[in-house]
Design an enzyme around this catalytic site. Structure first.
Site, PDB file in Angstrom:
ATOM      1  N   HIS A 230       0.819  -1.212   0.000  1.00 33.47           N
ATOM      2  CA  HIS A 230       0.000   0.000   0.000  1.00 33.47           C
ATOM      3  C   HIS A 230       0.851   1.259   0.000  1.00 33.47           C
ATOM      4  O   HIS A 230       0.512   2.245  -0.665  1.00 33.47           O
ATOM      5  CB  HIS A 230      -0.931   0.001   1.219  1.00 33.47           C
ATOM      6  N   GLU A 231       1.953   1.229   0.733  1.00 33.42           N
ATOM      7  CA  GLU A 231       2.855   2.384   0.742  1.00 33.42           C
ATOM      8  C   GLU A 231       3.400   2.654  -0.652  1.00 33.42           C
ATOM      9  O   GLU A 231       3.682   3.802  -1.015  1.00 33.42           O
ATOM     10  CB  GLU A 231       4.004   2.156   1.730  1.00 33.42           C
TER      11      GLU A 231
END
Length: 249
Positions: A230-231
């Site tokens: 997600h980062e």
């Protein structure tokens, strides 16, 4: 216990039904919904008489995943899907959980249902892991439980493609769950719950602990890896545009 969007009701001795019924937001994971689900399962954990849980929705909706505001908050970096951990409520529940998915199950809503011990789908309803449709990689343990429950090939297809699949289509693709007309899903779930409720509670808890121990052990590492992805993927400008333009379509 009865709340505005989550109802907990002992429908028969030893059988508790948790009904998601947010008609305004079509069972998206609003704060009220997530808090209601967590409180419901906390109550169940402390109920010494409960033997089995039926998790279901209303009409033609089971659970439809994150809200647009919630997704944008993750994009902006002010939130993570782990802030409100509802995806593993069924997995961590002491007693068996039956997901009677009589209605549409979208994204995290579908994932949450698949963490149950028993899954029942409806022929008419839509099931999707649509994370990639918005351009970000899946979360909520989806990269683990989808291939685990559906098989690697079909699971990989759902995760990468993010498409919509009717229950009838998934039945043809060989999903290992009962796929029934919507009107029969809940009654099938109740019949199954009655069969389970005939067994000693302690034996049900002991066997579930044994059977799901590998899932419980592996899930934290998977979630950690999903957060890393997600980062890398969630903060793209294109993701924000997709969330704004495609949400709910």
């Amino acid at each position: 216990m009865s709340q505005s969007v989550v109802e907990l009701l002992e429908i028969e001795r030893g059988i508790i039904q948790v009904t998601m019924q947010d008609r305004v937001h079509k069972n998206t994971f609003t704060l009220e919904m997530t808090h209601g689900l967590r409180e419901a399962f906390h109550t169940i954990q402390n109920d010494s008489t409960c033997k089995v849980v039926i998790l279901t929705g209303y009409d033609n909706y089971f659970a439809t995943g994150g809200t647009q505001e919630g997704l944008l908050a993750i994009h902006e970096g002010t939130s993570k899907f782990t802030d409100e951990n509802i995806y593993s409520l069924a997995l961590n529940c002491k007693v068996p959980v039956i997901a009677a998915m009589q209605g549409h199950a979208v994204g995290g809503g579908f994932v949450m249902g698949l963490f149950s011990d028993f899954v029942i789908l409806s022929k008419e309803s839509m099931y999707t892991t649509n994370f990639m449709r918005y351009g970000f990689t899946p979360g909520m343990g989806a990269t683990f439980i989808i291939p685990q429950k559906l098989g690697f090939s079909l699971g990989e297809e759902l995760l990468l493609n993010g498409g919509n699949y009717r229950g009838a289509e998934l039945e043809k693709r060989g999903v290992p769950f009962p796929v029934l007309p919507r009107k029969e899903v809940r009654s099938y779930g109740l019949d199954l719950a009655r069969q389970l409720a005939e067994k000693p509670r302690f034996s049900l808890i002991t066997l579930k602990d044994h059977l799901v121990a590998p899932l419980r052990d592996k899930l934290p590492k998977i979630v950690e890896q999903e957060l890393i992805m997600h980062e890398k993927t969630f903060h793209q400008a294109e993701v924000k545009e997709r969330i704004i333009n495609l949400f709910g379509k």
